[in-house]
Structure formats: structure tokens, C-alpha cells
Design a protein around this motif. Structure first.
Motif, PDB file in Angstrom:
ATOM      1  N   GLY A 173      45.575  10.008 -20.585  1.00  0.00           N
ATOM      2  CA  GLY A 173      44.373  10.681 -20.602  1.00  0.00           C
ATOM      3  C   GLY A 173      43.451  10.227 -21.955  1.00  0.00           C
ATOM      4  O   GLY A 173      42.135  10.304 -22.058  1.00  0.00           O
ATOM      5  N   ASN A 174      44.465  10.104 -23.039  1.00  0.00           N
ATOM      6  CA  ASN A 174      43.755   9.141 -24.204  1.00  0.00           C
ATOM      7  C   ASN A 174      43.275   7.867 -23.914  1.00  0.00           C
ATOM      8  O   ASN A 174      42.228   7.499 -24.408  1.00  0.00           O
ATOM      9  CB  ASN A 174      44.565   9.382 -25.308  1.00  0.00           C
ATOM     10  N   TRP A 175      43.852   7.128 -23.166  1.00  0.00           N
ATOM     11  CA  TRP A 175      43.405   5.698 -22.865  1.00  0.00           C
ATOM     12  C   TRP A 175      42.417   5.291 -21.501  1.00  0.00           C
ATOM     13  O   TRP A 175      41.632   4.489 -21.737  1.00  0.00           O
ATOM     14  CB  TRP A 175      44.808   4.965 -22.721  1.00  0.00           C
ATOM     15  N   PHE A 176      42.302   6.246 -20.634  1.00  0.00           N
ATOM     16  CA  PHE A 176      41.696   5.985 -19.465  1.00  0.00           C
ATOM     17  C   PHE A 176      40.685   7.336 -19.295  1.00  0.00           C
ATOM     18  O   PHE A 176      41.431   8.416 -19.021  1.00  0.00           O
ATOM     19  CB  PHE A 176      42.616   5.747 -18.218  1.00  0.00           C
ATOM     20  N   LEU A 417      40.991  18.836 -15.190  1.00  0.00           N
ATOM     21  CA  LEU A 417      41.283  20.525 -15.526  1.00  0.00           C
ATOM     22  C   LEU A 417      41.209  20.521 -16.980  1.00  0.00           C
ATOM     23  O   LEU A 417      40.643  21.313 -17.756  1.00  0.00           O
ATOM     24  CB  LEU A 417      42.409  21.171 -15.017  1.00  0.00           C
ATOM     25  N   GLY A 418      41.956  19.441 -17.740  1.00  0.00           N
ATOM     26  CA  GLY A 418      42.221  19.691 -19.195  1.00  0.00           C
ATOM     27  C   GLY A 418      41.216  18.904 -20.037  1.00  0.00           C
ATOM     28  O   GLY A 418      41.156  18.763 -21.142  1.00  0.00           O
ATOM     29  N   ARG A 419      40.176  18.418 -19.393  1.00  0.00           N
ATOM     30  CA  ARG A 419      39.045  17.622 -19.943  1.00  0.00           C
ATOM     31  C   ARG A 419      37.847  18.109 -19.363  1.00  0.00           C
ATOM     32  O   ARG A 419      36.667  17.318 -19.629  1.00  0.00           O
ATOM     33  CB  ARG A 419      39.115  16.038 -19.680  1.00  0.00           C
ATOM     34  N   GLN A 420      37.637  19.274 -18.945  1.00  0.00           N
ATOM     35  CA  GLN A 420      36.335  19.792 -18.568  1.00  0.00           C
ATOM     36  C   GLN A 420      35.371  20.102 -19.850  1.00  0.00           C
ATOM     37  O   GLN A 420      36.091  20.343 -20.812  1.00  0.00           O
ATOM     38  CB  GLN A 420      36.540  21.088 -17.459  1.00  0.00           C
ATOM     39  N   ASP A 421      34.189  20.706 -19.531  1.00  0.00           N
ATOM     40  CA  ASP A 421      33.186  20.847 -20.575  1.00  0.00           C
ATOM     41  C   ASP A 421      33.525  21.971 -21.349  1.00  0.00           C
ATOM     42  O   ASP A 421      33.329  22.016 -22.470  1.00  0.00           O
ATOM     43  CB  ASP A 421      31.835  21.332 -19.919  1.00  0.00           C
ATOM     44  N   LEU A 422      34.309  22.919 -20.778  1.00  0.00           N
ATOM     45  CA  LEU A 422      34.739  24.203 -21.681  1.00  0.00           C
ATOM     46  C   LEU A 422      35.497  23.807 -22.619  1.00  0.00           C
ATOM     47  O   LEU A 422      35.733  24.441 -23.613  1.00  0.00           O
ATOM     48  CB  LEU A 422      35.161  25.329 -20.732  1.00  0.00           C
ATOM     49  N   VAL A 423      36.205  22.572 -22.946  1.00  0.00           N
ATOM     50  CA  VAL A 423      37.354  22.266 -23.864  1.00  0.00           C
ATOM     51  C   VAL A 423      36.874  21.433 -24.990  1.00  0.00           C
ATOM     52  O   VAL A 423      37.695  20.511 -25.496  1.00  0.00           O
ATOM     53  CB  VAL A 423      38.692  22.231 -23.278  1.00  0.00           C
TER      54      VAL A 423
END
Length: 501
Positions: A173-176, A417-423
Motif C-alpha cells: 500500500g505504501n508503494w502502489f 478500506l484502509g485508505r478511504q477519505d475518513l482516515v
């Protein structure tokens, strides 16, 4: 006329290709093969169940085994009076492993968001390799058989193996970024299936020398992989001076490709992706809490759905070679090799379905269609004739429609889910969310493994497949609110495009 951001469909792979460096390729391969090795060691246990069961029961109850004298001395060193009890204990070990694995996932996700991902991953790989060596190789060399010792080792193994998935998903997730995530993660999530294939291949190659050598080979390879990860894995682009996701000056081209699928569709079109682990040291965000992560939209529904789906997927993972050998009377090595076709179907399914979800920019409808076909394929496979070619074809189709959605939920959807706007203000969330989704799935899988052995012993294999069909249907039921919402969005987008024309 300016179109809404949700209607401007940029080519999802253009930004991906333009920003791909050799570092991205190395990270992709290292995370891919590190988790493949973890899965290979798990697969070894399922591939040698027949041999272990024979070793743990008297030879007089295993007609293919040689008879040893004196009979009393031989019996005193074995665990179970018959193969049925040995099979039930093997199912109990699967359940123990998955429960400890599930608990470990909830913890590992939180730990991974707070410590160096490379350290956590390499520690888990090397330590788990040692436990596997003790469990399968050292105990057999010493002729030490003890149920409680096996249970304790498998609990520890589950906790250590749980460090793998949250860490590798967070690094990816950090790279792509969002551009082509469905395709990239769909292809990358084949790491579990490749690990299954590798484990089956290694086990079948050395099984003739004894099941302990199957554990020895996979444990050695996994330990070596953990050492390579420790010295070679880069956890974020910032470590080599590359810009973080969303930090590029030319990001306007990728605005829509990087817009989170799980975010608000009415959000500002200029929203960008943010890094998960590698953030500005002057403005380091706090890691999101466990209960905050549970409250994120879609997390609970996908977690419950994954609990049902992972139950089915892991039942094939743990029991397929045993089923082929037990139900059709095929040799254990042949059953191990044939079971590979389920994973081949899962690899193809995850990649194709991920690509389709990128084109649609929606995940749930793709999952729903695949799972509907999965119900039919399960019914068909339960009636597969005693023919290896036909069985392999139906098995691959079943893997396509079950393994594909399972790979999507555990990788691409977890990343969404882990990168949606709320977080965005607390971007240290991906490993935690991944741990919640996969941990809940593992709880379902843990319960399922015990139920599979129980149903098989009391009702037979046909009722096991009926149970799989029920769980697959339950998966569709849990994500039905998301399916309805995303279909409505697709229809609305279509109407708006027609008006814009």
C-alpha cells in the motif's frame, strides 16, 4: 461541460506504469515471495496429513504399512487407537492454528502500524520456520509424540505467521496507489496460491523419504527468505528518496485513478492518496485505534463476509489433498499435485476479477457475480467423477470463483478500506484494517476446520459441500448492502454520462 470526478475514467494503468521503478518491482517480488513461503509451510501440513495420520495410529489399522514387532512396543509410541481419532485431532490442530492466527492478526496489524514493518515481517518468518522445524522434523527424529506439545507449537506458529499478511499488504500500500490497484493487488495476491503450489510441490518431491523432510525443506526455505527480507525490503518510497503517493507534482493526471473507491463519491476531485507508513517526520500522524478502524465504512460488513468465504477457501486449502486421497483412493503424492489446480484457478480469478473491478471502479458487484457462480461450481465439484482430468478442470473453475474473491477482499479491498477519505488525517491505518478483516476471516476459518472434520465423520463429504454452499451464500448476504449501493452508483454514473453526451 465538466464531468463529475466519478465519471472521468482515466486509464488506470497509465499512472501506474509511468511511476514504476525497479524499487517497485523489488518490493512487489519480495513481499510476494515472503508471503508465498509462509503459505508454503502451512500447505505442507495439509499435504502430509495422510502420512501423519498413519504415523500416529497403529500399523494394524493402516493396511498399507508394514507390520512391526513386538506389537506392544510399537503401540506404546503412538497417539491414537484409530485413523478416525487421528483425523479429528488434525482438524483440531487446524482450528487451533487458525484461532491463534486470528488473534495474532488483530495484534500484528496494530504492531505493524507502529513498528518497522521489515523487522516485524522478518522476525515472524524466521521464528515461524523454527517452530515448523520443531513440529514436523525434530519431533519425528526424536520419536517424541505428545498431543499437548503439538498443540502448543501450533498456537505459537499461528501467532508468528500472523505477522505476515498485515505487513506485506501495508508495504504494498505504501508503494502502489489507487491507479490499477485491483489489477496489481489481484496479481500480487496470487502469492498465497503460489505458496500453496510451492508447498505441494516440495512436499510431493520429498514425501517418499518421510513427512519430516517435507517440513525440513519448507522451514529451511522460509528461514532463508526471512533473512533476505530483513536485509533487502524497503517499506516505503521515502527510504530511497522517492516521492510518496500523492506527492507528485504531475498528480493531476491521476486524480481520478487515485480517488479511493471506498471514499465519498461527492468528495473534492482534487483529493490525493496519502502514505501509510512513510509520512513527513515533522507532521507524523497518530496510528488509528482498533475500534476506530472497526467503525470505518465497509470494514465490519467485509470482515463478516470474509469470515464465511475464508472458511470455504481454507477448507479447500487444508482438506483438499486429504479429500482426494480419502474419497477417491488416489495416492497422497498424486492428490498433492492435483490440488494445485485449485490454486491455479484462484490466481487467474483474482487477477481477472481485480482488473474488471478497476474498469468498473467498483468491487462489490464483481464479487457478487463471482460468488453466485461459485455456488454452482461447488455443487458441480461435489459430484465430480473418479477422473483426474475432469476433477482438475472443475477444481480450477471452483478456485476461480472462490479463490478470486477471497484474494480481492484480503488485498485490494482491504487496501481500499484502509485508505478511504475518513482516515487521511490518520493514515497509519492499513495494517490495522487488514488485520481486522483477515483476523475476522481467520476466526470463521478456524471454526470451519473443526466443523468440516465433524461433518465429514458424521454425515460424509457431500454434506461438507452443502455446508460450503451455505457459507458462500452467506458471504453474498453480508455484502448485499454494498452491492446495492455500488450498483446504484453505476446506474447513476451511466445516466449522467448519457446526459453529458
Amino acid at each position: 461541460m465538466a464531468w463529475p470526478g466519478s465519471l472521468r475514467r482515466q486509464p488506470v494503468n497509465r499512472g501506474l506504469v509511468s511511476h514504476c521503478t525497479h524499487h517497485h518491482i523489488v518490493v512487489f517480488l519480495l513481499t510476494f515471495f515472503s508471503y508465498s513461503l509462509l503459505h508454503a509451510s502451512r500447505k505442507t501440513f495439509s499435504n502430509v496429513k495422510v502420512s501423519i495420520s498413519s504415523q500416529w495410529t497403529p500399523f494394524c489399522l493402516n493396511i498399507t504399512a508394514p507390520e512391526l514387532r513386538p506389537h506392544e512396543l510399537w503401540n506404546s509410541s503412538h497417539l491414537f487407537p484409530d485413523a478416525e481419532e487421528a483425523t479429528l485431532f488434525l482438524g483440531t490442530l487446524d482450528t487451533i492454528f487458525l484461532f491463534s492466527y486470528a488473534v495474532g492478526l488483530f495484534v500484528s496489524g496494530i504492531v505493524g502500524d507502529r513498528l518497522n514493518l521489515r523487522w516485524v515481517l522478518s522476525f515472524g518468518m524466521c521464528s515461524s520456520a523454527l517452530v515448523v522445524f520443531f513440529f514436523g522434523t525434530l519431533t519425528e527424529w526424536l520419536h517424541f509424540y505428545n498431543k499437548w506439545f503439538y498443540c502448543c507449537l501450533w498456537v505459537v506458529n499461528g501467532l508468528l505467521q500472523s505477522t505476515g499478511w498485515p505487513c506485506v499488504v501495508a508495504v504494498m500500500g505504501n508503494w502502489f496507489g489507487k491507479a490499477g490497484r485491483g489489477f496489481v493487488f489481484g496479481l500480487w495476491s496470487a502469492c498465497a496460491s503460489v505458496g500453496n503450489i510451492l508447498g505441494a510441490f516440495l512436499a510431493s518431491c520429498v514425501l517418499k523419504y518421510g513427512y519430516e523432510y517435507a517440513f525440513l525443506v519448507t522451514a529451511s526455505v522460509q528461514f532463508a527468505g526471512g533473512v533476505i527480507v530483513f536485509f533487502g525490503l524497503l517499506t516505503s518510497p521515502k527510504e530511497v528518496g522517492l516521492p510518496e503517493l500523492g506527492a507528485d507534482e504531475d498528480g493531476s493526471v491521476e486524480e481520478d485513478a487515485n480517488r479511493p473507491l471506498m471514499g465519498n463519491d461527492d468528495a473534492d476531485d482534487d483529493d490525493r492518496n496519502y502514505s501509510i507508513q512513510a509520512t513527513d517526520t515533522d507532521n507524523q500522524p497518530k496510528a488509528i485505534g482498533f475500534f476506530q478502524a472497526c467503525c470505518l465504512p465497509g470494514v465490519v460488513l467485509y470482515s463478516l463476509a470474509y469470515a464465511c468465504l475464508k472458511l470455504v477457501n481454507y477448507s479447500f486449502f487444508f482438506w483438499l489433498p486429504f479429500y482426494l486421497s480419502n474419497n477417491f483412493g488416489w495416492k497422497e503424492a498424486e492428490a498433492d499435485q492435483l490440488s494445485i489446480w485449485y490454486d491455479v484457478g484462484g490466481i487467474i480469478g483474482g487477477t481477472i476479477q481485480g482488473l474488471i473491478s478497476d474498469v468498473l471502479q467498483k468491487r462489490a458487484p464483481v464479487l457478487a457475480i463471482s460468488l453466485l457462480f461459485a455456488v454452482g461450481s461447488l455443487f458441480g465439484y461435489s459430484r465430480s467423477p473418479n477422473s483426474k482430468p475432469i476433477n482438475a478442470v472443475i477444481m480450477a473453475v471452483t478456485g476461480f470463483f472462490i479463490g478470486g474473491p477471497s484474494n480481492m477482499i484480503s488485498s485490494a479491498i482491504s487496501a481500499d478500506l484502509g485508505r478511504q477519505d475518513l482516515v487521511k488525517g490518520s493514515s497509519e491505518a492499513l495494517a490495522t484494517v487488514t488485520g481486522i478483516v483477515d483476523g475476522t476471516g481467520s476466526i470463521g476459518a478456524a471454526v470451519g476446520q473443526y466443523l468440516v472434520s465433524l461433518i465429514k465423520e458424521n454425515l460424509g463429504w457431500m454434506w461438507v459441500f452443502y455446508f460450503f454452499i451455505l457459507m458462500t451464500s452467506s458471504t453474498i448476504l453480508f455484502i448485499s448492502p454494498l452491492i446495492v449501493r455500488e450498483i446504484k452508483l453505476l446506474l447513476r454514473e451511466r445516466r449522467l454520462r448519457m446526459l453529458a453526451e
